[in-house]
Scaffold this active site. Sequence first.
Site, PDB file in Angstrom:
ATOM      1  N   LYS A 161       0.829  -1.207   0.000  1.00  0.00           N
ATOM      2  CA  LYS A 161       0.000   0.000   0.000  1.00  0.00           C
ATOM      3  C   LYS A 161       0.865   1.259   0.000  1.00  0.00           C
ATOM      4  O   LYS A 161       0.562   2.226  -0.697  1.00  0.00           O
ATOM      5  CB  LYS A 161      -0.963  -0.020   1.191  1.00  0.00           C
ATOM      6  CG  LYS A 161      -2.144  -0.940   0.933  1.00  0.00           C
ATOM      7  CD  LYS A 161      -2.997  -1.169   2.159  1.00  0.00           C
ATOM      8  CE  LYS A 161      -3.993  -2.292   1.898  1.00  0.00           C
ATOM      9  NZ  LYS A 161      -4.386  -2.979   3.130  1.00  0.00           N
ATOM     10  N   LYS A 176      -6.425 -12.516 -13.347  1.00  0.00           N
ATOM     11  CA  LYS A 176      -7.214 -12.810 -12.162  1.00  0.00           C
ATOM     12  C   LYS A 176      -8.325 -11.761 -12.007  1.00  0.00           C
ATOM     13  O   LYS A 176      -8.071 -10.566 -12.182  1.00  0.00           O
ATOM     14  CB  LYS A 176      -6.276 -12.773 -10.944  1.00  0.00           C
ATOM     15  CG  LYS A 176      -6.973 -12.897  -9.630  1.00  0.00           C
ATOM     16  CD  LYS A 176      -6.023 -12.635  -8.475  1.00  0.00           C
ATOM     17  CE  LYS A 176      -6.842 -12.603  -7.203  1.00  0.00           C
ATOM     18  NZ  LYS A 176      -6.208 -12.052  -6.050  1.00  0.00           N
ATOM     19  N   LYS A 181     -10.989  -6.269  -8.507  1.00  0.00           N
ATOM     20  CA  LYS A 181     -11.490  -4.910  -8.618  1.00  0.00           C
ATOM     21  C   LYS A 181     -10.387  -3.977  -9.112  1.00  0.00           C
ATOM     22  O   LYS A 181     -10.627  -3.074  -9.902  1.00  0.00           O
ATOM     23  CB  LYS A 181     -11.995  -4.461  -7.252  1.00  0.00           C
ATOM     24  CG  LYS A 181     -12.949  -3.308  -7.293  1.00  0.00           C
ATOM     25  CD  LYS A 181     -13.379  -2.933  -5.885  1.00  0.00           C
ATOM     26  CE  LYS A 181     -13.497  -1.439  -5.766  1.00  0.00           C
ATOM     27  NZ  LYS A 181     -13.383  -0.956  -4.402  1.00  0.00           N
TER      28      LYS A 181
END
Length: 325
Positions: free
Chosen positions: A114, A194, A197
């Site tokens: 992140k 894959k 989102k």
Amino acid sequence: MLRAMRILTGLQPSGKLHVGNYFGAMEPAVRLQERGEAFYFIADYHAMTSMRDPAALRENTRELAVDFLACGLDPERAVFFRQSAVPEVNELAWILSTVCPMSLLAKCHSYKDKIAQGIAPNHALFAYPVLMAADILLYDSDQVPVGKDQKQHLEVTRDIAVKLNETFGEGTVILPEPIIRGDTAVVAGLDGRKMSKSYGNTLPIFGEEKPLRKLIMKIPTDSTPVEEPKPVENSTILALYKLFAGEADYQAMVEDHRRGGHGYGDFKKRLADAYWDFFAPMRRRRAEILADPGHVERVLAAGAARAREEAAKVLDRVRRAVGLA
Ligand code: TRP
């Protein structure tokens, strides 16, 4: 004392449910609720580490609850609740953080990823695995089914649990076993990667029929002419069709690829029909749930009450062990 095996997992309310979520999380969770006492919660506290829009958090949480129930979560069997409805989890998280080395958190991939993506490194993002450990330990969970991406967080949970027990006595908390989903649970997205989102390649489970069918009709394919045989390796259409169609129909489509004489438009149409039929019972159930406006809140309130009962017991044990009581 003999008790039912407790299976716990949390799901982040991160937007519209897609086919990858269904086969990766919902369907296994629904199956597991037969195997023991399931505790399933919506990880709204965790979602706050990436969401700043109160209306969206509220809406996504409610939508996930509706969709999970529509997919077969049975509130008579499973305890279903919002993470934040059991604020005791924060107290346990604090207690756990007192024995959690900084280095354990600093090496977590999801934190490092992140930060690498440019997300500001706030404290909640760093402490995310401690809250997750609290989620798990607060309910004396025996088994925790998660995706591969959560494997390290489960290891951190176990490390923290061991540390707490070493510091304050064996049995202060129960060591959970992870159940890690394998690669077979990875669902192909509309572009063949894959389904995720973050790739923008998802096929939602619920929504209007026309735009959903359109998504399938737009799956990219090669330019093999209709009459010629078509490759079956790495076919997104076949990979998805296998999830929704019966074995015989799937084999028939494989044959039609090998033989030639069928265009991709035909295969996509069959895929769209199979997909639409597959989710028909869930769609019906969802309409029923939505027709009763109080249903979801009632389920979540009852789940929270039950979860809090259990949390109170465990927290009382931990508070005594550490000297808060
Ligand atoms: N971090 C998990 C995810 O993003 C969600 C989660 C939060 C969870 N707390 C949990 C999963 C406890 C299992 C157990 O998927």
